[in-house]
Design a protein around this motif. Structure first.
Motif, PDB file in Angstrom:
ATOM      1  N   GLY A   1       0.818  -1.212   0.000  1.00  0.00           N
ATOM      2  CA  GLY A   1       0.000   0.000   0.000  1.00  0.00           C
ATOM      3  C   GLY A   1       0.846   1.253   0.000  1.00  0.00           C
ATOM      4  O   GLY A   1       0.542   2.233  -0.688  1.00  0.00           O
ATOM      5  N   MET A   2       1.928   1.244   0.789  1.00  0.00           N
ATOM      6  CA  MET A   2       2.827   2.408   0.832  1.00  0.00           C
ATOM      7  C   MET A   2       3.486   2.647  -0.526  1.00  0.00           C
ATOM      8  O   MET A   2       3.586   3.774  -0.986  1.00  0.00           O
ATOM      9  CB  MET A   2       3.906   2.193   1.907  1.00  0.00           C
ATOM     10  N   ILE A   3       3.946   1.569  -1.152  1.00  0.00           N
ATOM     11  CA  ILE A   3       4.596   1.680  -2.466  1.00  0.00           C
ATOM     12  C   ILE A   3       3.598   2.194  -3.500  1.00  0.00           C
ATOM     13  O   ILE A   3       3.914   3.078  -4.314  1.00  0.00           O
ATOM     14  CB  ILE A   3       5.183   0.317  -2.910  1.00  0.00           C
ATOM     15  N   ALA A   4       2.381   1.672  -3.486  1.00  0.00           N
ATOM     16  CA  ALA A   4       1.358   2.102  -4.442  1.00  0.00           C
ATOM     17  C   ALA A   4       1.031   3.580  -4.261  1.00  0.00           C
ATOM     18  O   ALA A   4       0.882   4.324  -5.240  1.00  0.00           O
ATOM     19  CB  ALA A   4       0.095   1.260  -4.283  1.00  0.00           C
ATOM     20  N   GLU A   5       0.924   4.016  -3.019  1.00  0.00           N
ATOM     21  CA  GLU A   5       0.637   5.429  -2.747  1.00  0.00           C
ATOM     22  C   GLU A   5       1.778   6.323  -3.227  1.00  0.00           C
ATOM     23  O   GLU A   5       1.556   7.383  -3.812  1.00  0.00           O
ATOM     24  CB  GLU A   5       0.415   5.615  -1.250  1.00  0.00           C
ATOM     25  N   TYR A   6       3.000   5.887  -2.996  1.00  0.00           N
ATOM     26  CA  TYR A   6       4.168   6.642  -3.462  1.00  0.00           C
ATOM     27  C   TYR A   6       4.174   6.741  -4.986  1.00  0.00           C
ATOM     28  O   TYR A   6       4.400   7.818  -5.548  1.00  0.00           O
ATOM     29  CB  TYR A   6       5.446   5.981  -2.956  1.00  0.00           C
ATOM     30  N   GLU A   7       3.937   5.635  -5.666  1.00  0.00           N
ATOM     31  CA  GLU A   7       3.912   5.625  -7.133  1.00  0.00           C
ATOM     32  C   GLU A   7       2.819   6.542  -7.675  1.00  0.00           C
ATOM     33  O   GLU A   7       3.017   7.263  -8.649  1.00  0.00           O
ATOM     34  CB  GLU A   7       3.716   4.202  -7.663  1.00  0.00           C
ATOM     35  N   ARG A   8       1.649   6.512  -7.045  1.00  0.00           N
ATOM     36  CA  ARG A   8       0.534   7.363  -7.466  1.00  0.00           C
ATOM     37  C   ARG A   8       0.920   8.837  -7.360  1.00  0.00           C
ATOM     38  O   ARG A   8       0.671   9.629  -8.264  1.00  0.00           O
ATOM     39  CB  ARG A   8      -0.690   7.061  -6.612  1.00  0.00           C
ATOM     40  N   SER A   9       1.569   9.207  -6.265  1.00  0.00           N
ATOM     41  CA  SER A   9       1.976  10.605  -6.103  1.00  0.00           C
ATOM     42  C   SER A   9       3.042  10.990  -7.118  1.00  0.00           C
ATOM     43  O   SER A   9       3.054  12.116  -7.620  1.00  0.00           O
ATOM     44  CB  SER A   9       2.453  10.877  -4.679  1.00  0.00           C
ATOM     45  N   GLN A  10       3.936  10.067  -7.452  1.00  0.00           N
ATOM     46  CA  GLN A  10       4.962  10.340  -8.459  1.00  0.00           C
ATOM     47  C   GLN A  10       4.343  10.558  -9.835  1.00  0.00           C
ATOM     48  O   GLN A  10       4.732  11.478 -10.568  1.00  0.00           O
ATOM     49  CB  GLN A  10       5.969   9.178  -8.520  1.00  0.00           C
ATOM     50  N   ILE A  11       3.374   9.738 -10.179  1.00  0.00           N
ATOM     51  CA  ILE A  11       2.703   9.882 -11.480  1.00  0.00           C
ATOM     52  C   ILE A  11       1.976  11.218 -11.562  1.00  0.00           C
ATOM     53  O   ILE A  11       2.059  11.919 -12.572  1.00  0.00           O
ATOM     54  CB  ILE A  11       1.727   8.698 -11.710  1.00  0.00           C
ATOM     55  N   LEU A  12       1.273  11.594 -10.492  1.00  0.00           N
ATOM     56  CA  LEU A  12       0.564  12.880 -10.480  1.00  0.00           C
ATOM     57  C   LEU A  12       1.535  14.051 -10.632  1.00  0.00           C
ATOM     58  O   LEU A  12       1.279  14.993 -11.386  1.00  0.00           O
ATOM     59  CB  LEU A  12      -0.246  13.034  -9.192  1.00  0.00           C
ATOM     60  N   GLU A  13       2.656  13.995  -9.929  1.00  0.00           N
ATOM     61  CA  GLU A  13       3.641  15.078 -10.003  1.00  0.00           C
ATOM     62  C   GLU A  13       4.247  15.167 -11.406  1.00  0.00           C
ATOM     63  O   GLU A  13       4.405  16.256 -11.957  1.00  0.00           O
ATOM     64  CB  GLU A  13       4.740  14.878  -8.959  1.00  0.00           C
ATOM     65  N   ARG A  14       4.569  14.055 -12.008  1.00  0.00           N
ATOM     66  CA  ARG A  14       5.133  14.065 -13.367  1.00  0.00           C
ATOM     67  C   ARG A  14       4.112  14.605 -14.364  1.00  0.00           C
ATOM     68  O   ARG A  14       4.464  15.346 -15.274  1.00  0.00           O
ATOM     69  CB  ARG A  14       5.567  12.663 -13.755  1.00  0.00           C
ATOM     70  N   SER A  15       2.847  14.229 -14.190  1.00  0.00           N
ATOM     71  CA  SER A  15       1.799  14.738 -15.084  1.00  0.00           C
ATOM     72  C   SER A  15       1.661  16.245 -14.947  1.00  0.00           C
ATOM     73  O   SER A  15       1.554  16.962 -15.944  1.00  0.00           O
ATOM     74  CB  SER A  15       0.465  14.076 -14.765  1.00  0.00           C
TER      75      SER A  15
END
Length: 118
Positions: free
Chosen positions: A5-19
């Protein structure tokens, strides 16, 4: 499970920031965002090999946008009164069979595209 869950949340935030960064970069370059539709008074022109995507002024609708700004700034009418007049005069909306709503007029007055700041 918690670790996944922590990894998924981190990845989601990274994708949003890159977008966000990509959209900001394209906006600074003067590109038009496909994600938001063309404002009332404009028509979206797709990107071609010769030209980038752009908004083209739709003259019929642009007259009504100018009229809305005139009623608000020069005549000092409220948003509710502007809405009533647009509906009374039969000014077509983008959907043609819909009525003007206060929220639509309010959004039009706040839209930076009409001031050249979009």
């Amino acid at each position: 499970m918690q670790f996944q869950g922590m990894i998924a949340e981190y990845e989601r935030s990274q994708i949003l920031e890159r977008s966000r960064r990509g959209k900001r970069y394209r906006a600074h370059g003067g590109e038009v965002s496909v994600m938001s539709g063309a404002p009332y008074g404009y028509r979206y022109m797709r990107k071609t090999d010769e030209a980038p995507a752009a908004y083209i002024i739709e003259e019929n609708e642009a007259r009504f946008v100018q009229r809305v700004y005139e009623m608000y700034t020069v005549e000092g009418l409220s948003i509710g009164e502007i809405t009533r007049r647009l509906n009374r005069d039969g000014v077509p909306t983008r959907k043609r069979n819909a009525r003007w709503e206060r929220s639509t007029v309010w959004a039009m007055l706040r839209n930076p595209a009409y001031r050249g700041l979009a």
